[in-house]
Design an enzyme around this catalytic site. Structure first.
Site, short mmCIF file in Angstrom:
data_model
loop_
_atom_site.label_atom_id
_atom_site.label_comp_id
_atom_site.label_asym_id
_atom_site.label_seq_id
_atom_site.Cartn_x
_atom_site.Cartn_y
_atom_site.Cartn_z
N SER A 109 0.80 -1.23 0.00
CA SER A 109 0.00 0.00 0.00
C SER A 109 0.83 1.27 0.00
O SER A 109 0.32 2.33 -0.35
CB SER A 109 -0.96 0.01 1.19
N LYS A 158 0.76 4.66 6.61
CA LYS A 158 0.16 5.50 5.56
C LYS A 158 0.75 6.90 5.65
O LYS A 158 1.41 7.26 6.62
CB LYS A 158 -1.37 5.60 5.72
#
Length: 185
Positions: free
Chosen positions: A43, A81
């Site tokens: 990700s 993230k």
């Protein structure tokens, strides 16, 4: 003979003290200052690769575009993230351009490669109100996105991240050594 035993005991005690003090310092640093974390998944590609080992600072002030590690709101795992929206920010994505508080940002860190020639956008159009029924990021919350937008589960899917869920900021990649770097790419 007795003197040799006493000397030997003192030496052993000396080594034990060093080991105990070292263990306390290492555990204290890991608990309060920094810790190693293993990246899982794609990700955050190309910034981080699956199985990269990163050092996370637990003392950093979180700023826009920092990469943070936090407790997933949906699983018993840590996620990494990029912080896009800070408390009080408006966030919008329009035609693959990120706007924070109305200012356009170029996102050089985003993976723009795709196997689908019909893929028009890497990131779908959105604003906070459409996604989360919020005009601005509320106090104590953060809006996060993965760098590999087509393969990232992030605030678009599970909402805002609470400040209390943040484990720390990624500061250093230590493995694999051929991609060693300090700070954001």
């Amino acid at each position: 003979m007795q003197q040799e035993k006493t000397s030997f005991k003192k030496e052993i005690l000396s080594y034990l003290k060093i080991i105990v003090i070292t263990a306390i310092v290492v555990l204290g640093c890991k608990q309060f200052l920094f810790a190693p974390i293993k990246v899982q998944g794609a990700s955050m590609y190309p910034t981080y690769h699956d199985k990269d080992i990163i050092i996370v600072s637990k003392m950093s002030k979180i700023e826009r575009f920092d990469q943070i590690v936090f407790q997933s709101p949906t699983e018993d795992e840590l996620y990494i993230k990029r912080v896009i929206g800070l408390p009080g920010d408006t966030v919008e994505m329009k035609d693959d351009v990120l706007y924070v508080n109305g200012k356009a940002y170029k996102e050089d860190y985003v993976n723009r490669q795709t196997d689908d020639p019909n893929q028009l956008r890497i990131t779908e159009n959105f604003n906070l109100e459409q996604l989360l029924n919020e005009k601005k990021v509320p106090e104590g919350k953060y809006f996060v996105l993965g760098d590999n937008r087509l393969r990232s589960s992030d605030s678009r899917h599970y909402g805002l991240i609470s400040k209390d869920a943040i484990y720390g900021e990624a500061k250093l990649t230590v493995y694999p050594f051929n991609r060693f770097h300090i700070g954001p790419k």
